[in-house]
Design a protein around this motif. Structure first.
Motif, mmCIF file in Angstrom:
data_model
loop_
_atom_site.group_PDB
_atom_site.id
_atom_site.type_symbol
_atom_site.label_atom_id
_atom_site.label_comp_id
_atom_site.label_asym_id
_atom_site.label_seq_id
_atom_site.Cartn_x
_atom_site.Cartn_y
_atom_site.Cartn_z
ATOM 1 N N ARG A 17 -0.308 4.730 15.514
ATOM 2 C CA ARG A 17 -0.316 5.181 16.916
ATOM 3 C C ARG A 17 -0.879 4.096 17.822
ATOM 4 N NH1 ARG A 17 -2.645 10.047 16.324
ATOM 5 N NH2 ARG A 17 -0.621 11.079 16.165
ATOM 6 N N CYS A 21 3.531 3.255 17.898
ATOM 7 C CA CYS A 21 4.552 4.065 17.217
ATOM 8 C C CYS A 21 4.515 5.488 17.773
ATOM 9 C CB CYS A 21 4.307 4.074 15.713
ATOM 10 S SG CYS A 21 4.394 2.440 14.942
ATOM 11 N N ALA A 24 4.110 8.484 15.039
ATOM 12 C CA ALA A 24 3.192 7.926 14.055
ATOM 13 C C ALA A 24 3.007 8.827 12.836
ATOM 14 C CB ALA A 24 1.840 7.645 14.712
ATOM 15 N N GLU A 25 2.898 10.128 13.037
ATOM 16 C CA GLU A 25 2.675 11.036 11.905
ATOM 17 C C GLU A 25 3.884 11.066 10.977
ATOM 18 O OE1 GLU A 25 1.325 14.885 12.940
ATOM 19 O OE2 GLU A 25 -0.448 14.179 14.015
#
Length: 288
Positions: A17, A21, A24-25
């Motif tokens: 993150r 991104c 991200a997760e």
């Protein structure tokens, strides 16, 4: 690796993150799932944080429900190109012969073959790294189709070369559906593209010349030699360039229509022989 302790997983999400991104997760979940060991995972996270496209790190991209092999520099299949696949399937006859020019990693041909196991796919690209990926993906899809049961088994052949140059002469006049996702970004607009594409994909996979239509003209001019009498030519384009792409098709002797899917931001120009015009063609939409 199946999973990570929650604190370690959260740390990877935080690093991704912080690097910008957006998902991200999801990216962390994918990298953990693909990782054979902790060392690979750490290296992969470092690559992603440094801006390497996720698809190059894991070695594949999802397209039309398939895993399409990709390698560094090879054009990564986009969701918008699913419109080209859907239109190809719509106009394809039984046991179609399909020619995929500028095939890149082979996603279009693979998606058509997955949906129509009776198809014969010919795919060509000037980049040997791309055709190596296409051979792997098409081979895997064909193998799955053969193992699925007694349905007619399609075939695929991949060629390396510039547009029509590497194709066998026996293919002339036999192609039912010719699809082309030829590069259509105007040269001066490449600098405006997202960093992942601009800095990591080969410029030749993006650059469509001064107005973005140079390769489309080359594809359309010679298409009639390769198409069967009832054949269709489908070219991916953009909303802004759709009218010009339709004009290219008409200049090459096709009746032209435009299909647009705003949900995936995909635009396809559909051409069929003017003297074989049928209701399959939608009314032309001149997108500006």
């Amino acid at each position: 690796m199946k999973q990570l302790p929650a604190p370690e997983h959260a740390a990877i999400v935080g690093r991704l993150r912080a690097a910008g991104c957006v998902f991200a997760e999801d990216e962390a979940d994918l990298l953990v799932a693909e990782a054979p060991d902790a060392a690979w995972l750490e290296n992969a996270v470092q690559q992603r944080v440094a801006g390497e496209p996720l698809e190059y790190i894991v070695g594949w991209a999802e397209f039309c429900g398939l895993r399409v092999h990709v390698a560094p520099g090879v054009f990564v299949p986009r969701l918008r190109t699913s419109v080209l696949v859907h239109e190809a399937l719509r106009v394809a006859p039984r046991a179609p012969v399909v020619l995929d020019l500028c095939c890149g990693a082979g996603g279009i041909g693979a998606a058509i073959l997955a949906a129509r196991p009776d198809a014969v796919i010919h795919a060509a690209d000037i980049d040997p790294a791309a055709t190596a990926c296409a051979e792997r993906t098409l081979g895997e899809v064909a193998a799955r189709a053969s193992a699925a049961g007694p349905r007619p088994a399609g075939r695929s052949q991949v060629y390396t070369g510039d547009l029509y140059d590497p194709l066998p002469s026996t293919l002339r006049g036999t192609v039912d559906v010719l699809v082309a996702n030829a590069p259509y970004v105007p040269t001066d607009d490449i600098r405006l593209m997202p960093t992942e594409a601009r800095d990591h994909e080969l410029t030749a996979a993006l650059d469509g010349g001064l107005d973005g239509l140079e390769l489309q003209r080359k594809v359309a001019r010679a298409a009639g030699e390769w198409l069967a009498p009832h054949g269709h030519l489908l070219i991916e384009t953009s909303r802004r360039q759709a009218a010009a792409t339709g004009g290219i098709l008409e200049s090459a002797g096709f009746s032209a229509s435009t299909v647009r899917d705003d949900e995936v931001e995909g635009t396809v120009a559909v051409g069929e022989r003017a003297h074989h015009h049928t209701s399959l063609s939608l009314p032309a939409q001149r997108d500006g």
